[in-house]
Design a protein around this motif. Sequence first.
Motif, PDB file in Angstrom:
ATOM      1  N   GLY A  84       0.823  -1.208   0.000  1.00  0.00           N
ATOM      2  CA  GLY A  84       0.000   0.000   0.000  1.00  0.00           C
ATOM      3  C   GLY A  84       0.856   1.257   0.000  1.00  0.00           C
ATOM      4  N   GLU A  85       0.196   2.372  -0.078  1.00  0.00           N
ATOM      5  CA  GLU A  85       0.875   3.669  -0.135  1.00  0.00           C
ATOM      6  C   GLU A  85       1.806   3.869   1.060  1.00  0.00           C
ATOM      7  OE1 GLU A  85      -1.122   7.898  -0.862  1.00  0.00           O
ATOM      8  OE2 GLU A  85      -1.162   7.341   1.277  1.00  0.00           O
ATOM      9  N   SER A  86       2.998   4.410   0.789  1.00  0.00           N
ATOM     10  CA  SER A  86       3.955   4.698   1.863  1.00  0.00           C
ATOM     11  C   SER A  86       3.786   6.136   2.344  1.00  0.00           C
ATOM     12  CB  SER A  86       5.386   4.502   1.361  1.00  0.00           C
ATOM     13  OG  SER A  86       5.728   5.525   0.433  1.00  0.00           O
ATOM     14  N   GLU A  89       5.053   8.407  -0.322  1.00  0.00           N
ATOM     15  CA  GLU A  89       4.117   8.500  -1.441  1.00  0.00           C
ATOM     16  C   GLU A  89       2.928   9.386  -1.080  1.00  0.00           C
ATOM     17  OE1 GLU A  89       4.788   4.260  -3.793  1.00  0.00           O
ATOM     18  OE2 GLU A  89       3.563   4.314  -1.968  1.00  0.00           O
ATOM     19  N   SER A  90       2.525   9.337   0.175  1.00  0.00           N
ATOM     20  CA  SER A  90       1.404  10.192   0.602  1.00  0.00           C
ATOM     21  C   SER A  90       1.768  11.663   0.503  1.00  0.00           C
ATOM     22  CB  SER A  90       0.981   9.848   2.033  1.00  0.00           C
ATOM     23  OG  SER A  90       1.974  10.254   2.968  1.00  0.00           O
ATOM     24  N   SER A 109       1.421   4.402   5.008  1.00  0.00           N
ATOM     25  CA  SER A 109       0.611   5.524   5.502  1.00  0.00           C
ATOM     26  C   SER A 109      -0.718   4.955   6.001  1.00  0.00           C
ATOM     27  CB  SER A 109       0.360   6.523   4.367  1.00  0.00           C
ATOM     28  OG  SER A 109      -0.465   5.933   3.367  1.00  0.00           O
ATOM     29  N   GLY A 112      -2.342   3.626   3.152  1.00  0.00           N
ATOM     30  CA  GLY A 112      -1.632   2.431   2.728  1.00  0.00           C
ATOM     31  C   GLY A 112      -1.998   1.196   3.537  1.00  0.00           C
ATOM     32  N   GLN A 115      -5.335   0.036   2.255  1.00  0.00           N
ATOM     33  CA  GLN A 115      -5.150  -0.611   0.949  1.00  0.00           C
ATOM     34  C   GLN A 115      -4.589  -2.021   1.109  1.00  0.00           C
ATOM     35  OE1 GLN A 115      -2.520   2.333  -0.716  1.00  0.00           O
ATOM     36  NE2 GLN A 115      -4.146   3.366  -1.874  1.00  0.00           N
ATOM     37  N   ARG A 142       7.608  -0.677   4.204  1.00  0.00           N
ATOM     38  CA  ARG A 142       6.197  -0.782   3.816  1.00  0.00           C
ATOM     39  C   ARG A 142       5.854  -2.164   3.270  1.00  0.00           C
ATOM     40  NH1 ARG A 142       8.625   2.650   0.119  1.00  0.00           N
ATOM     41  NH2 ARG A 142       8.448   2.190  -2.126  1.00  0.00           N
ATOM     42  N   ASP A 240       7.286  -1.271  -4.761  1.00  0.00           N
ATOM     43  CA  ASP A 240       6.948  -0.376  -5.878  1.00  0.00           C
ATOM     44  C   ASP A 240       6.306  -1.165  -7.003  1.00  0.00           C
ATOM     45  OD1 ASP A 240       9.069  -1.785  -6.955  1.00  0.00           O
ATOM     46  OD2 ASP A 240      10.123  -0.032  -7.724  1.00  0.00           O
ATOM     47  N   GLU A 265      -1.291  -0.440  -9.046  1.00  0.00           N
ATOM     48  CA  GLU A 265      -1.681   0.597  -8.093  1.00  0.00           C
ATOM     49  C   GLU A 265      -1.256   0.162  -6.688  1.00  0.00           C
ATOM     50  OE1 GLU A 265      -3.045   3.546  -8.724  1.00  0.00           O
ATOM     51  OE2 GLU A 265      -2.996   3.117 -10.889  1.00  0.00           O
ATOM     52  N   PRO A 266      -1.065   1.101  -5.763  1.00  0.00           N
ATOM     53  CA  PRO A 266      -0.744   0.691  -4.389  1.00  0.00           C
ATOM     54  C   PRO A 266      -1.812  -0.261  -3.844  1.00  0.00           C
ATOM     55  CG  PRO A 266      -0.373   3.036  -4.651  1.00  0.00           C
ATOM     56  CD  PRO A 266      -1.047   2.562  -5.912  1.00  0.00           C
TER      57      PRO A 266
END
Length: 297
Positions: A84-86, A89-90, A109, A112, A115, A142, A240, A265-266
């Motif tokens: 998920g989003e880190s 990345e956020s 995050s 994340g 997700q 992550r 990634d 996508e994340p």
Amino acid sequence: MLVASISSNKTPTPPPHSTAAVTPSINHPQTTLKPIDRRRILTSLAASIAPFFSPQPIPISDARGLFQMPPVRLSNRYFLVRAGESEFESLGVINTNPVAKTSVDNGLSEIGKKQTVKAALKLKEMGACENSCWIWPSITQRAYQAAEIIGAINGVSRSRIVPEYSFLDARGLGAYEGKDLQSVSEIYASDLISSNIKPPPINDGTPNESVADVFVRVTQLMSILETQYSEDTVIIVSPDSDNLTILQAGLVGLDLRRHSELAFEPGEVRFFDPSSIPTYKPPASALYKCLNPPSCT
């Protein structure tokens, strides 16, 4: 080595316990010294050590490690997961320096984490770990957090989470480190030109990897997995998208320059369907036959 040859039995020998040294006279007519034969010595030495260095046949079990892309077949089934989003990345910032990969700031995050929970539930819905599975995450913060969430929801013990220390590092983007995430599109534009183009370098320790560089890493990873496991399920968790898109492109035989068309996508999960691997075609030499030599047209 000097070898003394005594040609007569008349030469006295010392008693068994005598401490007197026997020194042959250089004028003794019956004492001769044989010259050193270097060629014979080297030949004997080579013959004695040859068995230790002669090539040994590769065991059939080890031959499975000779992995090629696209593969002839796969011994295991694979699920590909992007973490998920880190936190970075956020904030819309590129962060690929491996020095910071275990940093708390490189963790998931809040978005994340949600997700990743969805990804874990998706894997459960797909029956990924019904008959047991192995989870192979990058050691990046992550990705490892995502692996723990996936394991908890799918009933996988920590002993089956195998952190991967280098093959699954996020693709190093060199001088793009710290820039806006949107600038990744510039890198993908270069990738479309050649899989060997690297992002501009930087002196802070961040690698600048081409698509071809990442391809080597993920091919080595698959070689290990296909050798270590058989008829198992492996969940690969990457920090990634590029690791996964380049891996998937290699597995299906897609031009590596087009890997970004497969972007993850994340928190996205994909089951890699072995049926998507192109049918193996033997080399032309195995198909070509000359029916009327020397005229082979």
